[in-house]
Write a protein that holds these residues in place. Sequence first.
Motif, mmCIF file in Angstrom:
data_model
loop_
_atom_site.group_PDB
_atom_site.id
_atom_site.type_symbol
_atom_site.label_atom_id
_atom_site.label_comp_id
_atom_site.label_asym_id
_atom_site.label_seq_id
_atom_site.Cartn_x
_atom_site.Cartn_y
_atom_site.Cartn_z
ATOM 1 N N GLN A 205 -17.809 39.756 -10.227
ATOM 2 C CA GLN A 205 -18.741 39.355 -9.173
ATOM 3 C C GLN A 205 -18.780 37.822 -9.101
ATOM 4 O OE1 GLN A 205 -22.861 40.813 -9.708
ATOM 5 N NE2 GLN A 205 -22.723 41.591 -7.618
ATOM 6 N N PRO A 206 -19.028 37.263 -7.926
ATOM 7 C CA PRO A 206 -19.144 35.808 -7.821
ATOM 8 C C PRO A 206 -20.389 35.295 -8.543
ATOM 9 C CG PRO A 206 -18.878 36.825 -5.650
ATOM 10 C CD PRO A 206 -19.203 37.923 -6.608
ATOM 11 N N SER A 207 -20.278 34.134 -9.156
ATOM 12 C CA SER A 207 -21.435 33.561 -9.844
ATOM 13 C C SER A 207 -22.558 33.228 -8.880
ATOM 14 C CB SER A 207 -21.020 32.305 -10.618
ATOM 15 O OG SER A 207 -20.442 31.349 -9.743
ATOM 16 N N GLY A 208 -22.236 33.054 -7.597
ATOM 17 C CA GLY A 208 -23.265 32.765 -6.609
ATOM 18 C C GLY A 208 -23.990 33.990 -6.094
ATOM 19 N N ALA A 209 -23.548 35.173 -6.487
ATOM 20 C CA ALA A 209 -24.189 36.435 -6.076
ATOM 21 C C ALA A 209 -24.193 37.379 -7.270
ATOM 22 C CB ALA A 209 -23.456 37.058 -4.894
ATOM 23 N N PRO A 210 -24.981 37.068 -8.301
ATOM 24 C CA PRO A 210 -24.831 37.722 -9.604
ATOM 25 C C PRO A 210 -25.776 38.887 -9.875
ATOM 26 C CG PRO A 210 -26.265 35.835 -9.837
ATOM 27 C CD PRO A 210 -25.919 35.922 -8.374
ATOM 28 N N ALA A 211 -26.475 39.393 -8.871
ATOM 29 C CA ALA A 211 -27.579 40.320 -9.140
ATOM 30 C C ALA A 211 -27.150 41.552 -9.931
ATOM 31 C CB ALA A 211 -28.239 40.735 -7.829
ATOM 32 N N MET A 212 -26.073 42.208 -9.513
ATOM 33 C CA MET A 212 -25.681 43.438 -10.195
ATOM 34 C C MET A 212 -25.151 43.150 -11.591
ATOM 35 S SD MET A 212 -25.696 46.722 -10.009
ATOM 36 C CE MET A 212 -25.398 47.672 -8.518
ATOM 37 N N THR A 213 -24.424 42.051 -11.751
ATOM 38 C CA THR A 213 -23.926 41.702 -13.081
ATOM 39 C C THR A 213 -25.073 41.384 -14.030
ATOM 40 O OG1 THR A 213 -21.807 40.911 -12.253
ATOM 41 C CG2 THR A 213 -22.529 40.038 -14.378
ATOM 42 N N ALA A 251 -19.047 51.111 -16.875
ATOM 43 C CA ALA A 251 -18.437 49.784 -16.959
ATOM 44 C C ALA A 251 -18.385 49.299 -18.404
ATOM 45 C CB ALA A 251 -19.209 48.792 -16.101
ATOM 46 N N ASP A 252 -17.244 48.756 -18.793
ATOM 47 C CA ASP A 252 -17.116 48.142 -20.110
ATOM 48 C C ASP A 252 -17.591 46.699 -20.104
ATOM 49 O OD1 ASP A 252 -15.756 50.243 -21.769
ATOM 50 O OD2 ASP A 252 -14.292 50.081 -20.138
ATOM 51 N N ASP A 253 -17.483 46.047 -18.955
ATOM 52 C CA ASP A 253 -17.891 44.654 -18.871
ATOM 53 C C ASP A 253 -18.149 44.301 -17.411
ATOM 54 O OD1 ASP A 253 -18.551 42.127 -19.717
ATOM 55 O OD2 ASP A 253 -16.520 41.533 -20.298
ATOM 56 N N ALA A 254 -18.955 43.276 -17.214
ATOM 57 C CA ALA A 254 -19.206 42.709 -15.887
ATOM 58 C C ALA A 254 -19.177 41.200 -16.054
ATOM 59 C CB ALA A 254 -20.556 43.166 -15.333
ATOM 60 N N VAL A 255 -18.318 40.542 -15.299
ATOM 61 C CA VAL A 255 -18.118 39.104 -15.455
ATOM 62 C C VAL A 255 -18.366 38.394 -14.133
ATOM 63 C CG1 VAL A 255 -16.460 39.474 -17.313
ATOM 64 C CG2 VAL A 255 -15.634 39.204 -14.965
ATOM 65 N N LEU A 256 -18.720 37.120 -14.244
ATOM 66 C CA LEU A 256 -18.949 36.275 -13.077
ATOM 67 C C LEU A 256 -17.846 35.234 -12.984
ATOM 68 C CD1 LEU A 256 -22.799 35.693 -13.512
ATOM 69 C CD2 LEU A 256 -21.672 37.270 -11.920
ATOM 70 N N VAL A 257 -17.431 34.934 -11.750
ATOM 71 C CA VAL A 257 -16.372 33.954 -11.538
ATOM 72 C C VAL A 257 -16.813 32.907 -10.525
ATOM 73 C CG1 VAL A 257 -14.503 35.538 -12.132
ATOM 74 C CG2 VAL A 257 -15.286 35.401 -9.759
ATOM 75 N N ARG A 258 -16.222 31.728 -10.636
ATOM 76 C CA ARG A 258 -16.573 30.609 -9.763
ATOM 77 C C ARG A 258 -15.876 30.724 -8.409
ATOM 78 N NH1 ARG A 258 -15.604 28.262 -14.832
ATOM 79 N NH2 ARG A 258 -13.473 27.753 -14.197
ATOM 80 N N GLU A 259 -16.462 30.059 -7.416
ATOM 81 C CA GLU A 259 -15.883 30.065 -6.074
ATOM 82 C C GLU A 259 -14.469 29.490 -6.069
ATOM 83 O OE1 GLU A 259 -17.990 31.151 -3.005
ATOM 84 O OE2 GLU A 259 -18.486 32.149 -4.908
ATOM 85 N N ARG A 260 -14.258 28.427 -6.808
ATOM 86 C CA ARG A 260 -12.939 27.815 -6.823
ATOM 87 C C ARG A 260 -11.884 28.787 -7.361
ATOM 88 N NH1 ARG A 260 -11.719 23.086 -5.481
ATOM 89 N NH2 ARG A 260 -13.895 22.402 -5.534
ATOM 90 N N SER A 261 -12.259 29.606 -8.319
ATOM 91 C CA SER A 261 -11.322 30.592 -8.856
ATOM 92 C C SER A 261 -11.028 31.684 -7.831
ATOM 93 C CB SER A 261 -11.888 31.217 -10.133
ATOM 94 O OG SER A 261 -12.090 30.234 -11.126
ATOM 95 N N ILE A 262 -12.029 32.032 -7.027
ATOM 96 C CA ILE A 262 -11.815 33.033 -5.966
ATOM 97 C C ILE A 262 -10.802 32.511 -4.960
ATOM 98 C CG2 ILE A 262 -12.901 34.353 -4.118
ATOM 99 C CD1 ILE A 262 -15.543 34.191 -5.717
ATOM 100 N N VAL A 263 -10.960 31.262 -4.551
ATOM 101 C CA VAL A 263 -10.016 30.667 -3.604
ATOM 102 C C VAL A 263 -8.620 30.587 -4.209
ATOM 103 C CG1 VAL A 263 -9.429 28.567 -2.330
ATOM 104 C CG2 VAL A 263 -11.789 29.396 -2.349
ATOM 105 N N GLU A 264 -8.534 30.213 -5.477
ATOM 106 C CA GLU A 264 -7.228 30.160 -6.139
ATOM 107 C C GLU A 264 -6.614 31.555 -6.214
ATOM 108 O OE1 GLU A 264 -3.805 28.828 -7.961
ATOM 109 O OE2 GLU A 264 -5.347 27.761 -6.812
ATOM 110 N N GLY A 265 -7.432 32.571 -6.443
ATOM 111 C CA GLY A 265 -6.929 33.935 -6.456
ATOM 112 C C GLY A 265 -6.393 34.353 -5.097
ATOM 113 N N MET A 266 -7.116 33.997 -4.029
ATOM 114 C CA MET A 266 -6.629 34.285 -2.670
ATOM 115 C C MET A 266 -5.298 33.589 -2.415
ATOM 116 S SD MET A 266 -10.168 33.815 -0.522
ATOM 117 C CE MET A 266 -9.397 34.173 1.060
ATOM 118 N N ARG A 267 -5.193 32.352 -2.877
ATOM 119 C CA ARG A 267 -3.982 31.578 -2.654
ATOM 120 C C ARG A 267 -2.803 32.200 -3.411
ATOM 121 N NH1 ARG A 267 -5.606 26.902 -4.578
ATOM 122 N NH2 ARG A 267 -6.796 26.527 -2.684
#
Length: 326
Positions: A205-213, A251-267
């Motif tokens: 989940q994105p770190s900017g929208a972490p409610a479920m995590t 779920a075994d784990d729930a992790v948060l990721v940064r926006e910059r990493s999301i963009v890098e993943g898209m790229r």
Amino acid sequence: MQKTRLDTARIRAARGVIDPVFLDTPLYRCEALEPGLGCAVSIKLETANPVRSFKARGTEIVASALAEEGSRDVVCASAGNLGQALAWSGRGRGLHVTVVASRFATAAKLDRIRALGATLELVDGDHEAARERAAAVARHDGVRLLEDSLDIETCEGAATIGLELADATAPFDAVLIALGGGALATGVGHVMRAMAPGVEVICVQPSGAPAMTRSWRERRVVSTDSAVTIADGVAGRHPIPAVLDDLLLVADDAVLVRERSIVEGMRMLHDHAGLVVEPSAALGVAAVLEDRDRFAGRHVVTIVCGSNVDAHAHRRWMGGSLDGGP
């Protein structure tokens, strides 16, 4: 062992209801991604279908049941993908579909909802405001309210992806799943627990929208005042208690990721896999980017869950900017 709301037999039966165009989606090893991620990577591609996301697996079940019952009206709140899917499934069965969305939702998603013949109502505020309005419409008009992740059909539809993963010939160690409302994570997670218990189920989940995590980590519902992320498809603020209960079991784990990493993943998905994806679909790659040591030497599957992305924003993200998103 405690049980989730899902039932594997019902999930298998759901395959007979879902239009085959949404089933048996590509699953393949993407070696071009591996040097940059440091692990073996397979892609489960849920974008090669008429609505370019996994959501129609669930709406097909809902629309089929409504048509059999003689119902003709259904309403949902959507950040875009569910609305498109329900519009597509409803159109072929003679249903009148109303979709409530934030006026700030991705324009490309809203345009497709209209093009598929649904009635689109826009509200000020975020997705939670759309959920409240959709519920009010359902009460006032006496029609079916489809609530993503709460309605078990949406989870059962997503869970059919798990069946396809469990039947894969090549073994893998972990599955990375975008986490928003929870239908995808609980559905796929349920099947992994039942049929491939050695596979680690990791929600992202994105770190900017972490409610479920946060809720998963604290084992109680944790709401947030805001959800600020380019990954609009997973930007919820108020987890559903019943869905959280299921997630805690699978779920075994729930992790948060940064926006910059999301963009890098898209790229990376664009440059090395030839895929145009929306931010939510890059969360799995982002998780590996942020913790390469954890996944080194392992084989992971990432579910590429949607490709309904604003073209202008995508071009800016591919250029390295975090601007241009919703």
